[in-house]
Design a protein around this motif. Sequence first.
Motif, PDB file in Angstrom:
ATOM      1  N   LEU A 161      59.155  66.389  76.459  1.00 11.00           N
ATOM      2  CA  LEU A 161      59.773  65.206  77.055  1.00 11.00           C
ATOM      3  C   LEU A 161      58.729  64.112  77.270  1.00 11.00           C
ATOM      4  O   LEU A 161      59.035  62.915  77.112  1.00 11.00           O
ATOM      5  N   GLY A 162      57.520  64.502  77.623  1.00 11.70           N
ATOM      6  CA  GLY A 162      56.469  63.509  77.824  1.00 11.70           C
ATOM      7  C   GLY A 162      56.182  62.720  76.566  1.00 11.70           C
ATOM      8  O   GLY A 162      55.946  61.503  76.624  1.00 11.70           O
ATOM      9  N   PHE A 163      56.208  63.383  75.405  1.00 11.89           N
ATOM     10  CA  PHE A 163      55.976  62.674  74.157  1.00 11.89           C
ATOM     11  C   PHE A 163      57.129  61.716  73.865  1.00 11.89           C
ATOM     12  O   PHE A 163      56.905  60.592  73.381  1.00 11.89           O
ATOM     13  N   CYS A 164      58.352  62.109  74.168  1.00 12.50           N
ATOM     14  CA  CYS A 164      59.502  61.218  73.986  1.00 12.50           C
ATOM     15  C   CYS A 164      59.382  59.983  74.880  1.00 12.50           C
ATOM     16  O   CYS A 164      59.704  58.859  74.466  1.00 12.50           O
ATOM     17  N   LEU A 165      58.910  60.179  76.112  1.00 13.15           N
ATOM     18  CA  LEU A 165      58.707  59.043  77.015  1.00 13.15           C
ATOM     19  C   LEU A 165      57.576  58.153  76.510  1.00 13.15           C
ATOM     20  O   LEU A 165      57.637  56.920  76.645  1.00 13.15           O
ATOM     21  N   ASP A 199      56.006  66.854  82.774  1.00 10.23           N
ATOM     22  CA  ASP A 199      55.172  67.967  82.331  1.00 10.23           C
ATOM     23  C   ASP A 199      55.974  69.275  82.341  1.00 10.23           C
ATOM     24  O   ASP A 199      56.584  69.642  83.351  1.00 10.23           O
ATOM     25  N   GLY A 200      55.982  69.966  81.188  1.00  9.46           N
ATOM     26  CA  GLY A 200      56.698  71.230  81.068  1.00  9.46           C
ATOM     27  C   GLY A 200      58.136  71.105  80.625  1.00  9.46           C
ATOM     28  O   GLY A 200      58.782  72.114  80.327  1.00  9.46           O
ATOM     29  N   TRP A 201      58.674  69.904  80.547  1.00  9.47           N
ATOM     30  CA  TRP A 201      60.059  69.689  80.114  1.00  9.47           C
ATOM     31  C   TRP A 201      60.079  69.390  78.606  1.00  9.47           C
ATOM     32  O   TRP A 201      59.117  68.873  78.051  1.00  9.47           O
ATOM     33  N   SER A 236      45.178  65.036  73.667  1.00  7.08           N
ATOM     34  CA  SER A 236      44.855  65.794  74.879  1.00  7.08           C
ATOM     35  C   SER A 236      46.054  66.521  75.476  1.00  7.08           C
ATOM     36  O   SER A 236      45.874  67.498  76.214  1.00  7.08           O
ATOM     37  N   ARG A 237      47.279  66.104  75.169  1.00  6.53           N
ATOM     38  CA  ARG A 237      48.449  66.665  75.856  1.00  6.53           C
ATOM     39  C   ARG A 237      49.426  67.395  74.944  1.00  6.53           C
ATOM     40  O   ARG A 237      50.090  68.332  75.375  1.00  6.53           O
ATOM     41  N   PHE A 238      49.575  66.952  73.696  1.00 10.84           N
ATOM     42  CA  PHE A 238      50.694  67.454  72.893  1.00 10.84           C
ATOM     43  C   PHE A 238      50.270  68.193  71.620  1.00 10.84           C
ATOM     44  O   PHE A 238      51.014  69.032  71.123  1.00 10.84           O
TER      45      PHE A 238
END
Length: 520
Positions: free
Chosen positions: A204-208, A195-197, A129-131
């Motif tokens: 960045l969200g996927f790394c987190l 979001d957006g980084w 849904s996000r990446f």
Amino acid sequence: MMRLSDSDLTISVLAVTHHKMEERENFPDFRSEPALGDRQWSNVPDPEMDKYPTTPETESSNGKSPQPEAIPPVPTAEISEAVAEIPEKETGFLPVLKNPNFLALWSGQVFSQLADKVYLVLTIALVASRFQAPDQTISRWVSAIMIAFTIPAVLFGAAAGVYVDRWSKKAVLVATNLLRGGFVLTLPVLLWLSDGWELGQLPLGFCLLLLVTFLVSTLTQFFAPAEQSVIPLIVERRHLLSANSLYTTTMMGSVIIGFAVGEPLLALADTLFSNLGGGLGIGKELVVGGSYAFAGVLLLSMKTGEKNDAEHEAPHPLADLRDGLRYINDQPKVRNALIQLIILFSIFAALAVLAVRLAEILPGMKASQFGFLLAAVGVGMAGGAATVGYLGHKFSHSQLSLIGSIGMALALMGLSAFTHHLWLSVLFITLLGLFASLVGVPMQTTIQAETPEEMRGKVFGLQNNATNIALSLPLALAGVAETFLGLPTVFLGLAGLAMAGGVLTWYIFRSSNSKVDRLP
């Protein structure tokens, strides 16, 4: 000389006890004046007692044989009533389910292991849904998630057991569940803030998300040996087989339920949370994180009877790991049970890869439906574990392992012969899971029963580490072997491996000089 039978001896002992108690009741001052009572039953001369004629008891003290007194018979009804009060030996799951401490551990296991399985479904849903871009496959994202989930098992599996031996196991169980729940519940906040980084070429969200997955998996490495070490502390030795059967049944059930209903469960949670006025779309995280947290709360009521933490020494990881390895090497039963478990997990790791190819060639199935075949394995293992829980006490651990290994080998040979028959393949896969329980449950019970409390964390940590490392080899080689040798040949090779493990277990258990491998 007349020889008394066991029943006559029992009646005589009960009668004498009853007679002596009646004699004591004839002395009103027997309890209130112990000094007088001592005097009456001693050989010290007493002027008052000299007035009475010598009794047969006094003549006996002078070397003469007394005449036996007539002992009033005890009614048979009283003996039957006393015998009826002796509790019968209970078997099956009922004794462990009546144990409140095991019930708390088992309830926590249900929610914790279910959260483990649904967490992987959650990460895939978040990636989709996000990446994931429309023109990308999800495989590379999922591979990164699986690597983050696997690395802690290889790095920290053995070391975690060292610390579990030194720490309060109850505290480890509670803390790891609460922390895992907290990490999952922070995911929506972390994804919103990032979001957006980007970090390099990755969001960045996927790394987190990878970081949270790594932390959750690391805490799981501490939870697993602590859970296995607690079972012998709260369950009697004679009920260990039933407890481990229920543990395995629950573990297999969580695999089926978690992977089968994970996606609809998370979708339902999002829908319900949205209808209740929460427009943030965090229902999925609340279900998984809440399950971890609820498991931690349930485990608070458990009492393990462990020693005070102040009595434990500080951990020495390298030295403790050497102690664990030395103990496993010096105990043939424990060592062989561990080898048998590694073989068992290796077979199922290979089956997870081969199930995709099997689903592809079976009539009426698609490769994407391989989960149906794995679910059949889980159903068989759950049924086998339940059977061991009720009937396993009639056999020794080596006998159960040998029967299970032979059954696995026959099921794999049947599977190799019917790779193009859907329902026969499903039948043999289910039987494979059933017989696998006859190997896994008694071998896990053997490790628990033969390992002292202060070594369990090290041994179970090494076990988890060894199985996780061993799983990687079949996962890498099974697909290659199937390509060059064919599916039937690979199944026959796995059958030979299962048979060899069973014969090895039976031989080592029989030749070992340690105690009999049947729990009382």
